[in-house]
Structure formats: structure tokens, C-alpha cells
Design an enzyme around this catalytic site. Sequence first.
Site, PDB file in Angstrom:
ATOM      1  CB  VAL A  74      -1.311   0.072   0.965  1.00 35.53           C
ATOM      2  CG1 VAL A  74      -1.917  -1.309   0.501  1.00 35.53           C
ATOM      3  CG2 VAL A  74      -0.194  -0.416   2.208  1.00 35.53           C
ATOM      4  CD  GLU A 126       0.120   8.109  -0.335  1.00 36.36           C
ATOM      5  OE1 GLU A 126      -0.074   9.047  -0.704  1.00 36.36           O
ATOM      6  OE2 GLU A 126      -1.324   7.914  -0.623  1.00 36.36           O
TER       7      GLU A 126
END
Length: 166
Positions: A82, A86
Site C-alpha cells: 500500500v 501511495e
Amino acid sequence: MAMSTPEVTPTLSDSNGHEAGVQTQFTIQEISDLLPHRYPFALVDRIIDFQPGKCAVGLKNVTINEPFFPGHIPDRPIMPGVLIVESMAQVGGVILTQLPGMRGKFFAFAGIDGVRFRRPVVPGDQLIMTVELQSFKLQRIAKMQGEARVDGQLVCGGEMLFSLID
């Protein structure tokens, strides 16, 4: 440090096809002026190539000192997927803030599609993220394609959707 918008002479270009007078690289300080992210979530160290309204290439130097490594995973540190996504999104944020009239605006994730992780990112890696603007509708919704590579190998790629937050 406030960054001024340079004047553009569209008929002149350099050997890489960049328009004369257009900023094509951004330092960490300049990125901080454009994006609201701060430690430990400022995940782009530099923009190494930028083409206004088209694409940007950013880099993240991954070190053992990252705050997520003690918990992910203690005996085999791996950058969380993640956070790779990001990082790509933050490169996309630089593209968006440089569009006409978008300086100082905030775009949030509205969706991700087709994201796949191909190999782990570990301490010592240099993550190179290439993000391309595919569409920008109603001055509010952006779609981008991104990929992240280490040593030329694809580690992650997918489509990201952004929405302007008023």
C-alpha cells in the site's frame, strides 16, 4: 520556499523533448511545497523527470530506517504494498498540482484498479515510479497509470483515480 511558475516558450525544446523554461525536476523541498504529506508519509524523495500535463518520474530511496520496517516484517523487512502505491500516488499528485489552476489544491485517492505486485521492495532499493496522466475531467477527477521499478524490474503497476477535495 515558494516555487514560481516559469514562463513557457512552446516552440523551443531540449534534446529530451522538454519545453524550454519548464521545470523538469523537483527537490524534496519543492515537493513539500506542492504536497501536504509529511514524515512518515512523505514517500517521494525527488522528481527526476517531469512533463507538464503528461507524466512524472519520481524516486524513493528505501532505507532500513523507514518507520514501517520494525513491524513489516521484523526478520524480513518488506515495504508494504500500500505504501508503494501511495508513493506512486504522490508522484501523481505532483502532476496534478502543476496543472493550470490546481496549485494548492488537494486530490485524494478515489480508487485503484488492476494493481499487481511483482516482487518485494526491501531496504537498499531505489524505487523509481513513473506515473502518466490519462485523463482529467471537469477539473475534478483524474485517472493515471503508474508503475514502480527497482533496478529496471517491475515491482508494481496499476491505475489510480484521484478526486479533488474542496
